[in-house]
Design a protein around this motif. Structure first.
Motif, PDB file in Angstrom:
ATOM      1  N   ARG A  18       0.836  -1.209   0.000  1.00 52.93           N
ATOM      2  CA  ARG A  18       0.000   0.000   0.000  1.00 52.93           C
ATOM      3  C   ARG A  18       0.870   1.257   0.000  1.00 52.93           C
ATOM      4  O   ARG A  18       0.565   2.234  -0.671  1.00 52.93           O
ATOM      5  CB  ARG A  18      -0.948  -0.019   1.187  1.00 52.93           C
ATOM      6  CG  ARG A  18      -2.221  -0.789   0.912  1.00 52.93           C
ATOM      7  CD  ARG A  18      -3.263  -0.564   1.978  1.00 52.93           C
ATOM      8  NE  ARG A  18      -2.846  -1.015   3.283  1.00 52.93           N
ATOM      9  CZ  ARG A  18      -2.827  -2.280   3.672  1.00 52.93           C
ATOM     10  NH1 ARG A  18      -3.227  -3.209   2.855  1.00 52.93           N
ATOM     11  NH2 ARG A  18      -2.434  -2.600   4.879  1.00 52.93           N
ATOM     12  N   SER A  22       0.825   4.134  -2.840  1.00 55.68           N
ATOM     13  CA  SER A  22       0.634   5.540  -2.492  1.00 55.68           C
ATOM     14  C   SER A  22       1.754   6.399  -3.079  1.00 55.68           C
ATOM     15  O   SER A  22       1.505   7.469  -3.643  1.00 55.68           O
ATOM     16  CB  SER A  22       0.578   5.694  -0.976  1.00 55.68           C
ATOM     17  OG  SER A  22       0.401   7.042  -0.633  1.00 55.68           O
ATOM     18  N   TRP A  45      -6.151   7.509 -10.675  1.00 53.97           N
ATOM     19  CA  TRP A  45      -5.823   7.767  -9.275  1.00 53.97           C
ATOM     20  C   TRP A  45      -6.717   8.860  -8.712  1.00 53.97           C
ATOM     21  O   TRP A  45      -7.119   8.796  -7.552  1.00 53.97           O
ATOM     22  CB  TRP A  45      -4.347   8.123  -9.120  1.00 53.97           C
ATOM     23  CG  TRP A  45      -3.497   6.897  -9.216  1.00 53.97           C
ATOM     24  CD1 TRP A  45      -2.754   6.495 -10.284  1.00 53.97           C
ATOM     25  CD2 TRP A  45      -3.352   5.873  -8.230  1.00 53.97           C
ATOM     26  NE1 TRP A  45      -2.141   5.289 -10.021  1.00 53.97           N
ATOM     27  CE2 TRP A  45      -2.491   4.877  -8.766  1.00 53.97           C
ATOM     28  CE3 TRP A  45      -3.852   5.688  -6.947  1.00 53.97           C
ATOM     29  CZ2 TRP A  45      -2.133   3.739  -8.060  1.00 53.97           C
ATOM     30  CZ3 TRP A  45      -3.484   4.552  -6.246  1.00 53.97           C
ATOM     31  CH2 TRP A  45      -2.647   3.595  -6.809  1.00 53.97           C
ATOM     32  N   HIS A  69      -5.909   2.934  -1.154  1.00 46.46           N
ATOM     33  CA  HIS A  69      -4.905   2.085  -1.797  1.00 46.46           C
ATOM     34  C   HIS A  69      -5.226   0.592  -1.693  1.00 46.46           C
ATOM     35  O   HIS A  69      -4.333  -0.231  -1.578  1.00 46.46           O
ATOM     36  CB  HIS A  69      -3.499   2.402  -1.273  1.00 46.46           C
ATOM     37  CG  HIS A  69      -3.164   3.840  -1.447  1.00 46.46           C
ATOM     38  ND1 HIS A  69      -2.905   4.394  -2.670  1.00 46.46           N
ATOM     39  CD2 HIS A  69      -3.119   4.858  -0.560  1.00 46.46           C
ATOM     40  CE1 HIS A  69      -2.690   5.687  -2.528  1.00 46.46           C
ATOM     41  NE2 HIS A  69      -2.813   5.989  -1.254  1.00 46.46           N
TER      42      HIS A  69
END
Length: 177
Positions: A18, A22, A45, A69
């Motif tokens: 994650r 990110s 995104w 995420h």
């Protein structure tokens, strides 16, 4: 033989993945803002961020949280399973592939209850490609539907094995109807 990872290790690796997602999202956003990329992923995104924020801000996100995420779990996800099992495609399916994300757990459990052969991709493909769950005892089905249960009770699928998958169930952050 591949040793199953511990729950602590699985959580550590999930957190690492994650964090990397990110960081990637931030790099794509910054590059897009500077006009340095033709990466069409920036809009994805932005949509994902909007959906994740909406779920959290309106308290319709469900465990595990925060939902950012990841394929988010949400209040009412189990209702999706109830609708899927009514589809004629589901009823006819003998072999189903269902992603390991939390919102699809009720669908994985339904597949086991109905005696379907269940194929579940390994989270982030860390310990193999797929696990097969078949003939799971009723008392263990709820656990078997979890990531830890798939890792413990699933049978690793060799890449040479051949299956005709009748139905695939995946999750998504957002879809365009």
């Amino acid at each position: 033989p591949v040793m199953p990872e511990t729950e602590e290790e699985r959580l550590r690796l999930d957190n690492l993945a994650r964090e990397r997602m990110s960081e990637h999202a931030q790099r794509v956003k910054e590059a897009e803002e500077q006009g340095q990329t033709g990466d069409r992923g920036a809009w994805k995104w932005a949509i994902r961020e909007r959906i994740w924020n909406y779920l959290e801000e309106n308290d319709i996100a469900a465990f595990p949280r925060p939902v950012h995420h990841r394929i988010p779990n949400f209040v009412g996800a189990e209702l999706t399973a109830a609708r899927i099992v009514e589809l004629p495609e589901w009823k006819a399916a003998k072999i189903v592939k269902i992603n390991p994300d939390t919102p699809q757990k009720p669908v994985r459990v339904a597949a086991m209850k109905e005696g379907k052969i269940l194929l579940v991709p390994q989270p982030r493909l860390r310990t193999g490609f797929f696990s097969r769950l078949v003939n799971i005892q009723a008392s263990k089905m709820n656990y078997a539907g979890s990531q830890a249960g798939v890792a413990e009770l699933g049978i690793p699928v060799d890449l040479d094995e051949k299956f005709k998958v009748d139905m695939v169930v995946v999750g998504s952050v957002a879809v365009n109807p």
